[in-house]
Design a protein around this motif. Structure first.
Motif, mmCIF file in Angstrom:
data_model
loop_
_atom_site.group_PDB
_atom_site.id
_atom_site.type_symbol
_atom_site.label_atom_id
_atom_site.label_comp_id
_atom_site.label_asym_id
_atom_site.label_seq_id
_atom_site.Cartn_x
_atom_site.Cartn_y
_atom_site.Cartn_z
ATOM 1 N N LEU A 24 -68.906 -13.220 20.255
ATOM 2 C CA LEU A 24 -68.232 -14.517 20.236
ATOM 3 C C LEU A 24 -66.796 -14.382 20.747
ATOM 4 O O LEU A 24 -66.332 -15.179 21.568
ATOM 5 N N PHE A 25 -66.099 -13.336 20.283
ATOM 6 C CA PHE A 25 -64.724 -13.085 20.714
ATOM 7 C C PHE A 25 -64.676 -12.812 22.221
ATOM 8 O O PHE A 25 -63.896 -13.429 22.949
ATOM 9 N N ASP A 26 -65.520 -11.884 22.678
ATOM 10 C CA ASP A 26 -65.529 -11.521 24.103
ATOM 11 C C ASP A 26 -65.884 -12.707 24.983
ATOM 12 O O ASP A 26 -65.276 -12.913 26.044
ATOM 13 N N THR A 27 -66.838 -13.508 24.553
ATOM 14 C CA THR A 27 -67.233 -14.699 25.309
ATOM 15 C C THR A 27 -66.074 -15.699 25.360
ATOM 16 O O THR A 27 -65.815 -16.303 26.403
ATOM 17 N N GLY A 28 -65.376 -15.848 24.241
ATOM 18 C CA GLY A 28 -64.218 -16.742 24.197
ATOM 19 C C GLY A 28 -63.125 -16.302 25.158
ATOM 20 O O GLY A 28 -62.530 -17.125 25.870
ATOM 21 N N ILE A 29 -62.878 -14.991 25.218
ATOM 22 C CA ILE A 29 -61.872 -14.447 26.146
ATOM 23 C C ILE A 29 -62.291 -14.726 27.589
ATOM 24 O O ILE A 29 -61.472 -15.164 28.415
ATOM 25 N N GLU A 30 -63.553 -14.493 27.907
ATOM 26 C CA GLU A 30 -64.049 -14.735 29.270
ATOM 27 C C GLU A 30 -63.942 -16.206 29.637
ATOM 28 O O GLU A 30 -63.566 -16.550 30.764
ATOM 29 N N ARG A 31 -64.267 -17.070 28.703
ATOM 30 C CA ARG A 31 -64.158 -18.512 28.960
ATOM 31 C C ARG A 31 -62.704 -18.914 29.205
ATOM 32 O O ARG A 31 -62.410 -19.736 30.067
ATOM 33 N N TYR A 32 -61.780 -18.315 28.443
ATOM 34 C CA TYR A 32 -60.356 -18.585 28.633
ATOM 35 C C TYR A 32 -59.922 -18.138 30.025
ATOM 36 O O TYR A 32 -59.256 -18.881 30.756
ATOM 37 N N LYS A 33 -60.311 -16.919 30.395
ATOM 38 C CA LYS A 33 -59.945 -16.378 31.706
ATOM 39 C C LYS A 33 -60.540 -17.210 32.840
ATOM 40 O O LYS A 33 -59.963 -17.283 33.923
ATOM 41 N N GLU A 53 -63.726 -19.885 14.427
ATOM 42 C CA GLU A 53 -64.944 -19.291 13.868
ATOM 43 C C GLU A 53 -64.822 -17.772 13.803
ATOM 44 O O GLU A 53 -65.200 -17.148 12.808
ATOM 45 N N VAL A 54 -64.293 -17.172 14.863
ATOM 46 C CA VAL A 54 -64.104 -15.715 14.859
ATOM 47 C C VAL A 54 -63.183 -15.326 13.697
ATOM 48 O O VAL A 54 -63.471 -14.373 12.954
ATOM 49 N N CYS A 55 -62.097 -16.062 13.518
ATOM 50 C CA CYS A 55 -61.153 -15.761 12.438
ATOM 51 C C CYS A 55 -61.795 -15.963 11.063
ATOM 52 O O CYS A 55 -61.541 -15.192 10.137
ATOM 53 N N ASP A 56 -62.636 -16.988 10.938
ATOM 54 C CA ASP A 56 -63.335 -17.222 9.671
ATOM 55 C C ASP A 56 -64.305 -16.087 9.360
ATOM 56 O O ASP A 56 -64.438 -15.660 8.217
ATOM 57 N N ARG A 57 -64.984 -15.613 10.391
ATOM 58 C CA ARG A 57 -65.989 -14.570 10.210
ATOM 59 C C ARG A 57 -65.384 -13.167 10.157
ATOM 60 O O ARG A 57 -66.002 -12.254 9.605
ATOM 61 N N ALA A 58 -64.216 -12.985 10.753
ATOM 62 C CA ALA A 58 -63.536 -11.681 10.746
ATOM 63 C C ALA A 58 -62.063 -11.900 10.402
ATOM 64 O O ALA A 58 -61.180 -11.772 11.253
ATOM 65 N N PRO A 59 -61.766 -12.254 9.152
ATOM 66 C CA PRO A 59 -60.398 -12.635 8.779
ATOM 67 C C PRO A 59 -59.356 -11.525 8.910
ATOM 68 O O PRO A 59 -58.169 -11.805 8.891
ATOM 69 N N LYS A 60 -59.781 -10.284 9.077
ATOM 70 C CA LYS A 60 -58.817 -9.181 9.240
ATOM 71 C C LYS A 60 -58.674 -8.748 10.699
ATOM 72 O O LYS A 60 -58.113 -7.702 10.989
ATOM 73 N N SER A 61 -59.136 -9.596 11.625
ATOM 74 C CA SER A 61 -59.040 -9.284 13.050
ATOM 75 C C SER A 61 -57.738 -9.829 13.625
ATOM 76 O O SER A 61 -57.627 -11.011 13.937
ATOM 77 N N SER A 62 -56.772 -8.934 13.785
ATOM 78 C CA SER A 62 -55.491 -9.346 14.357
ATOM 79 C C SER A 62 -55.646 -9.935 15.762
ATOM 80 O O SER A 62 -55.025 -10.955 16.074
ATOM 81 N N PRO A 63 -56.470 -9.325 16.647
ATOM 82 C CA PRO A 63 -56.623 -9.925 17.984
ATOM 83 C C PRO A 63 -57.144 -11.364 17.943
ATOM 84 O O PRO A 63 -56.711 -12.198 18.726
ATOM 85 N N CYS A 93 -55.098 -14.554 19.417
ATOM 86 C CA CYS A 93 -55.661 -15.489 20.398
ATOM 87 C C CYS A 93 -55.616 -16.925 19.885
ATOM 88 O O CYS A 93 -55.273 -17.849 20.633
ATOM 89 N N LEU A 94 -55.975 -17.112 18.617
ATOM 90 C CA LEU A 94 -55.954 -18.459 18.048
ATOM 91 C C LEU A 94 -54.535 -19.025 18.081
ATOM 92 O O LEU A 94 -54.327 -20.188 18.464
ATOM 93 N N ALA A 95 -53.548 -18.206 17.731
ATOM 94 C CA ALA A 95 -52.153 -18.661 17.767
ATOM 95 C C ALA A 95 -51.762 -19.083 19.184
ATOM 96 O O ALA A 95 -51.128 -20.119 19.388
ATOM 97 N N TRP A 96 -52.150 -18.290 20.175
ATOM 98 C CA TRP A 96 -51.827 -18.580 21.571
ATOM 99 C C TRP A 96 -52.443 -19.912 21.999
ATOM 100 O O TRP A 96 -51.795 -20.729 22.652
ATOM 101 N N LEU A 97 -53.690 -20.131 21.620
ATOM 102 C CA LEU A 97 -54.364 -21.384 21.987
ATOM 103 C C LEU A 97 -53.659 -22.578 21.344
ATOM 104 O O LEU A 97 -53.462 -23.612 21.986
ATOM 105 N N TYR A 98 -53.284 -22.448 20.078
ATOM 106 C CA TYR A 98 -52.535 -23.512 19.414
ATOM 107 C C TYR A 98 -51.204 -23.762 20.126
ATOM 108 O O TYR A 98 -50.796 -24.914 20.312
ATOM 109 N N LEU A 99 -50.531 -22.686 20.523
ATOM 110 C CA LEU A 99 -49.259 -22.845 21.233
ATOM 111 C C LEU A 99 -49.456 -23.613 22.534
ATOM 112 O O LEU A 99 -48.665 -24.504 22.863
ATOM 113 N N LEU A 100 -50.502 -23.259 23.264
ATOM 114 C CA LEU A 100 -50.769 -23.948 24.536
ATOM 115 C C LEU A 100 -51.057 -25.433 24.328
ATOM 116 O O LEU A 100 -50.778 -26.248 25.207
#
Length: 140
Positions: free
Chosen positions: A8-17, A31-41, A45-52
Motif C-alpha cells: 500500500l505504501f509503495d503503491t501510494g509513493i508510485e501514484r504520487y510520483k 490507512e498506512v499510518c493506521d495499520r503501521a502507526p510506528k512507521s515514520s516514513p 508522507c502523510l504530513a507532506w500530503l497535508y502540507l501540499l
C-alpha cells in the motif's frame, strides 16, 4: 484481497510520483499510518500530503509523530518546520538545525530533501513557508 502495508505504501509513493493529487492520496497514507502507526516514513508522507493541500494543523500532527518516531529524518524535520511556519508556531530553528546537521553528515539525504523541496514548489508554487525553509537549509 487486502494489500500489505508495504504494498500500500509503495503503491501510494508510485501514484504520487505519477502525479496523482495529494487530496486523493491522503486516505491511502492515513490507512498506512493506521495499520503501521510506528512507521515514520508513512507519517512523513502523510504530513507532506497535508502540507501540499494547505492543511497545516493536520500536517503539524503527522509531522510531529514522524519526528518523534525518527528524530534523525531530515525530511520529517523539514515537514515539521514547514507545518510550524504555516501554522504560525514558534520553535522552527531547532528542526532546521537538526535537518541541516543530518544532511551534512549524509549527502544522499541532502539530495533527497532538495528534490522534495523542488517537487513541493512545483506542485505548490510560491509556497512562502517552504521557500523560507529552502533558503535556511540551502541558501537564497
Amino acid at each position: 484481497m487486502t494489500q500489505t502495508v508495504e504494498t500500500l505504501f509503495d503503491t501510494g509513493i508510485e501514484r504520487y510520483k505519477a502525479g496523482e493529487s495529494p487530496e486523493v492520496l491522503i486516505p491511502v497514507f492515513k490507512e498506512v499510518c493506521d495499520r503501521a502507526p510506528k512507521s515514520s516514513p508513512a507519517w512523513t508522507c502523510l504530513a507532506w500530503l497535508y502540507l501540499l493541500e494547505g492543511k497545516a494543523s493536520s500536517a503539524l500532527k503527522a509531522a510531529q509523530r514522524a519526528v518523534k518516531l525518527n528524530p534523525q529524518d531530515p525530511q520529517a524535520r523539514v515537514n515539521l518546520a514547514t507545518a510550524m511556519l504555516d501554522s504560525g508556531k514558534a520553535g522552527v530553528r531547532e528542526h532546521i538545525e537538526v535537518a541541516g546537521q543530518v544532511m551534512m553528515a549524509v549527502p544522499e539525504l541532502k539530495e533527497e530533501v532538495q528534490q522534495s523541496i523542488q517537487d513541493g514548489l512545483s506542485r505548490r508554487p510560491e509556497w512562502p513557508s517552504l521557500i523560507r525553509v529552502q533558503n535556511w537549509l540551502f541558501g537564497a
